[in-house]
Scaffold this active site. Sequence first.
Site, mmCIF file in Angstrom:
data_model
loop_
_atom_site.group_PDB
_atom_site.id
_atom_site.type_symbol
_atom_site.label_atom_id
_atom_site.label_comp_id
_atom_site.label_asym_id
_atom_site.label_seq_id
_atom_site.Cartn_x
_atom_site.Cartn_y
_atom_site.Cartn_z
ATOM 1 N N GLU A 250 0.835 -1.207 0.000
ATOM 2 C CA GLU A 250 0.000 0.000 0.000
ATOM 3 C C GLU A 250 0.864 1.249 0.000
ATOM 4 O O GLU A 250 2.075 1.189 0.225
ATOM 5 C CB GLU A 250 -0.897 0.024 1.252
ATOM 6 N N HIS B 106 0.065 5.660 1.114
ATOM 7 C CA HIS B 106 -0.905 6.614 1.653
ATOM 8 C C HIS B 106 -0.178 7.907 1.954
ATOM 9 O O HIS B 106 1.059 7.958 1.947
ATOM 10 C CB HIS B 106 -1.590 6.034 2.890
ATOM 11 N N HIS C 168 4.881 6.392 8.343
ATOM 12 C CA HIS C 168 5.053 5.449 9.445
ATOM 13 C C HIS C 168 6.484 5.552 9.982
ATOM 14 O O HIS C 168 7.418 5.811 9.225
ATOM 15 C CB HIS C 168 4.948 3.988 8.968
ATOM 16 N N HIS D 27 4.951 0.410 0.327
ATOM 17 C CA HIS D 27 5.597 -0.384 1.384
ATOM 18 C C HIS D 27 4.841 -1.676 1.618
ATOM 19 O O HIS D 27 3.629 -1.756 1.460
ATOM 20 C CB HIS D 27 5.740 0.402 2.690
ATOM 21 N N CYS E 148 4.851 0.202 15.291
ATOM 22 C CA CYS E 148 4.589 1.118 14.178
ATOM 23 C C CYS E 148 3.853 2.337 14.713
ATOM 24 O O CYS E 148 2.782 2.206 15.313
ATOM 25 C CB CYS E 148 3.752 0.429 13.105
#
Length: 147
Positions: free
Chosen positions: A61, A63, A67, A101, A115
């Site tokens: 994914e 976004h 992270h 990632h 995370c």
Amino acid sequence: MKPVARYRGDFQWEGVAVEPYSSEEPQLRDVGRQVLAGADDGLRCELRYFEVQPGGHTRLERHRHAHAVVVLRGSGRALVGDEVWDLRPYDVVRVAPSTWHQLRADAAHPLGFLCMVDCERDRGTGPTPADLDRLRADPQRAAFIRL
Ligand code: MN
């Protein structure tokens, strides 16, 4: 929330539920998720512990949010952007906004990691066929990616 969630061993904490990684994607049942701290604690980010079972993987994914990951357990590999990296305990992985990632556990070991992520965040998207073509143009990435 108590100030201290006591560590129970085996990467579980008192009062912290082990949740599925994603209820919408049953193929990702090999990933467990525990929220260690977050909005209920006055934070604008969440600190989660994820554990990918041997041979399992997270969603490929990207976004707009970022992270910060710290590996705690086991070994595996991560695709971050254009590169695939080996991961060992205490490695830090920085996933910048809008970066592809995916994390995978080795066949013989789980991969457990902290995370950190914004509480307010976009859901993210998986790859389009054109994205996949571009990602798979590199043989190492092509061999790594799981859908
Ligand atoms: Mn992500």
